[in-house]
Scaffold this motif. Structure first.
Motif, PDB file in Angstrom:
ATOM      1  N   LEU A 155       7.847   0.725   6.907  1.00 15.42           N
ATOM      2  CA  LEU A 155       8.056   0.715   5.281  1.00 15.42           C
ATOM      3  C   LEU A 155       9.564   1.394   5.126  1.00 15.42           C
ATOM      4  N   LEU A 156      10.261   0.022   4.543  1.00 22.44           N
ATOM      5  CA  LEU A 156      11.906  -0.256   3.975  1.00 22.44           C
ATOM      6  C   LEU A 156      11.847   1.068   2.598  1.00 22.44           C
ATOM      7  N   GLN A 157      12.902   1.243   2.305  1.00 18.87           N
ATOM      8  CA  GLN A 157      13.568   1.905   0.895  1.00 18.87           C
ATOM      9  C   GLN A 157      14.924   1.861   0.738  1.00 18.87           C
ATOM     10  N   ASP A 158      14.991   1.208  -0.226  1.00 15.75           N
ATOM     11  CA  ASP A 158      17.250   1.108  -0.473  1.00 15.75           C
ATOM     12  C   ASP A 158      16.984   2.336  -1.429  1.00 15.75           C
ATOM     13  N   PHE A 159      17.841   3.277  -1.200  1.00 22.06           N
ATOM     14  CA  PHE A 159      18.328   4.052  -2.084  1.00 22.06           C
ATOM     15  C   PHE A 159      19.692   4.776  -3.082  1.00 22.06           C
ATOM     16  N   GLU A 212       9.822  25.480   2.841  1.00 16.67           N
ATOM     17  CA  GLU A 212      11.413  24.211   2.537  1.00 16.67           C
ATOM     18  C   GLU A 212      11.857  24.710   1.371  1.00 16.67           C
ATOM     19  N   ALA A 213      13.140  24.893   1.145  1.00 18.25           N
ATOM     20  CA  ALA A 213      13.686  24.502  -0.319  1.00 18.25           C
ATOM     21  C   ALA A 213      13.189  23.559  -0.996  1.00 18.25           C
ATOM     22  N   LEU A 214      13.626  22.502  -0.600  1.00 18.02           N
ATOM     23  CA  LEU A 214      14.177  21.396  -0.253  1.00 18.02           C
ATOM     24  C   LEU A 214      12.553  20.641  -1.632  1.00 18.02           C
ATOM     25  N   ALA A 215      13.172  19.870  -2.680  1.00 16.02           N
ATOM     26  CA  ALA A 215      12.069  19.728  -3.178  1.00 16.02           C
ATOM     27  C   ALA A 215      12.026  17.964  -3.152  1.00 16.02           C
ATOM     28  N   LEU A 216      10.796  17.594  -2.064  1.00 16.91           N
ATOM     29  CA  LEU A 216      10.890  16.154  -1.229  1.00 16.91           C
ATOM     30  C   LEU A 216      10.089  15.051  -1.828  1.00 16.91           C
ATOM     31  N   ALA A 217      10.690  14.327  -2.034  1.00 17.53           N
ATOM     32  CA  ALA A 217       9.477  13.190  -2.741  1.00 17.53           C
ATOM     33  C   ALA A 217       9.058  12.031  -2.180  1.00 17.53           C
ATOM     34  N   ALA A 218       8.023  11.853  -1.722  1.00 18.15           N
ATOM     35  CA  ALA A 218       7.985   9.942  -1.455  1.00 18.15           C
ATOM     36  C   ALA A 218       8.352   9.119  -1.966  1.00 18.15           C
ATOM     37  N   ALA A 219       9.174   8.406  -0.925  1.00 22.95           N
ATOM     38  CA  ALA A 219      10.212   6.909  -1.784  1.00 22.95           C
ATOM     39  C   ALA A 219       8.867   6.009  -1.629  1.00 22.95           C
ATOM     40  N   CYS A 220       8.243   5.884  -0.678  1.00 26.39           N
ATOM     41  CA  CYS A 220       6.867   4.355  -0.987  1.00 26.39           C
ATOM     42  C   CYS A 220       5.694   4.767  -1.476  1.00 26.39           C
ATOM     43  N   PRO A 242      18.141   9.394  -5.215  1.00 24.92           N
ATOM     44  CA  PRO A 242      17.315   8.786  -5.631  1.00 24.92           C
ATOM     45  C   PRO A 242      16.575   7.226  -4.825  1.00 24.92           C
ATOM     46  N   VAL A 243      16.119   7.142  -5.162  1.00 23.73           N
ATOM     47  CA  VAL A 243      15.454   5.664  -4.593  1.00 23.73           C
ATOM     48  C   VAL A 243      16.116   4.238  -6.155  1.00 23.73           C
ATOM     49  N   HIS A 244      16.778   3.133  -5.197  1.00 19.53           N
ATOM     50  CA  HIS A 244      17.910   2.678  -6.111  1.00 19.53           C
ATOM     51  C   HIS A 244      16.534   1.684  -7.302  1.00 19.53           C
ATOM     52  N   PRO A 245      16.951   1.858  -8.528  1.00 22.30           N
ATOM     53  CA  PRO A 245      16.180   1.047  -9.502  1.00 22.30           C
ATOM     54  C   PRO A 245      15.660  -0.035  -9.676  1.00 22.30           C
ATOM     55  N   ALA A 246      16.739  -1.286  -8.910  1.00 26.39           N
ATOM     56  CA  ALA A 246      16.367  -2.638  -8.390  1.00 26.39           C
ATOM     57  C   ALA A 246      15.703  -2.663  -7.060  1.00 26.39           C
ATOM     58  N   SER A 247      15.329  -2.229  -7.199  1.00 28.52           N
ATOM     59  CA  SER A 247      14.674  -2.413  -5.256  1.00 28.52           C
ATOM     60  C   SER A 247      13.311  -1.616  -5.175  1.00 28.52           C
ATOM     61  N   PRO A 248      12.383  -2.363  -5.178  1.00 29.25           N
ATOM     62  CA  PRO A 248      10.641  -1.555  -4.584  1.00 29.25           C
ATOM     63  C   PRO A 248      11.072  -1.361  -3.785  1.00 29.25           C
ATOM     64  N   ALA A 249       9.848  -0.762  -2.731  1.00 28.70           N
ATOM     65  CA  ALA A 249       9.516  -0.532  -1.422  1.00 28.70           C
ATOM     66  C   ALA A 249       9.349  -1.248  -0.702  1.00 28.70           C
ATOM     67  N   PHE A 250       9.461  -1.994   0.056  1.00 26.18           N
ATOM     68  CA  PHE A 250       9.382  -3.267   1.509  1.00 26.18           C
ATOM     69  C   PHE A 250       8.027  -2.367   2.524  1.00 26.18           C
ATOM     70  N   PRO A 251       7.501  -2.989   2.801  1.00 24.49           N
ATOM     71  CA  PRO A 251       7.070  -4.432   2.766  1.00 24.49           C
ATOM     72  C   PRO A 251       5.891  -4.253   1.527  1.00 24.49           C
ATOM     73  N   THR A 252       5.645  -5.718   0.572  1.00 21.90           N
ATOM     74  CA  THR A 252       5.131  -5.154  -0.664  1.00 21.90           C
ATOM     75  C   THR A 252       3.265  -6.086  -0.118  1.00 21.90           C
ATOM     76  N   PHE A 253       2.096  -5.713   0.602  1.00 28.59           N
ATOM     77  CA  PHE A 253       1.005  -6.220   0.765  1.00 28.59           C
ATOM     78  C   PHE A 253       0.031  -5.862  -0.199  1.00 28.59           C
ATOM     79  N   THR A 254      -1.012  -6.603   0.087  1.00 31.14           N
ATOM     80  CA  THR A 254      -2.299  -6.271  -0.310  1.00 31.14           C
ATOM     81  C   THR A 254      -3.384  -6.069   0.588  1.00 31.14           C
ATOM     82  N   ASP A 255      -4.428  -4.874   0.650  1.00 25.76           N
ATOM     83  CA  ASP A 255      -5.110  -4.233   1.737  1.00 25.76           C
ATOM     84  C   ASP A 255      -5.849  -5.564   2.249  1.00 25.76           C
ATOM     85  N   ALA A 256      -6.584  -6.455   1.113  1.00 21.22           N
ATOM     86  CA  ALA A 256      -7.098  -7.799   2.309  1.00 21.22           C
ATOM     87  C   ALA A 256      -6.089  -8.780   2.847  1.00 21.22           C
TER      88      ALA A 256
END
Length: 114
Positions: free
Chosen positions: A104-108, A35-43, A70-84
């Motif tokens: 997984l949710l992300q604002d762009f 694929e010629a697209l340069a894909l990036a992982a959002a989360c 681009p990923v929205h700079p003021a919006s971190p990926a949701f959800p945020t959680f710990t392995d615990a």
């Protein structure tokens, strides 16, 4: 735990069948995909999206083209959680995460029209 063990056994059997198609009578077709697209992982910070009492792994992804969406700079990926948090009740599903996968949710930032 039995359900997850059966799933992993079935996955191993399917992999073994794919490696030996002559023995199973199945035709295996493989090809290289590019694929010629340069894909990036959002989360990128998320390390786990599926978890049992014996296994935790990242199996869900959101890919995007960083230069045009681009990923929205003021919006971190949701959800945020710990392995615990996801292993506290022997994996997923749990009282906090009622599915066997964490969505997984992300604002762009939608670019203006050209």
């Amino acid at each position: 735990a039995e359900r997850e063990a059966a799933w992993f056994e079935r996955e191993e059997e399917e992999e073994a069948e794919a490696e030996a198609p002559a023995e199973t009578g199945r035709l295996r077709v493989s090809m290289a995909l590019e694929e010629a697209l340069a894909l990036a992982a959002a989360c990128g910070h998320v390390q786990t999206s599926f978890c049992t009492d014996t296994n935790a792994q990242l199996v869900d992804f959101i890919y995007h083209t960083a230069d045009t969406l681009p990923v929205h700079p003021a919006s971190p990926a949701f959800p945020t959680f710990t392995d615990a948090e996801i292993t506290a009740e022997q994996g997923l599903p749990s009282s906090r995460f009622p599915s066997d996968h964490i969505a997984l949710l992300q604002d762009f930032s939608w670019p203006p029209p050209r």
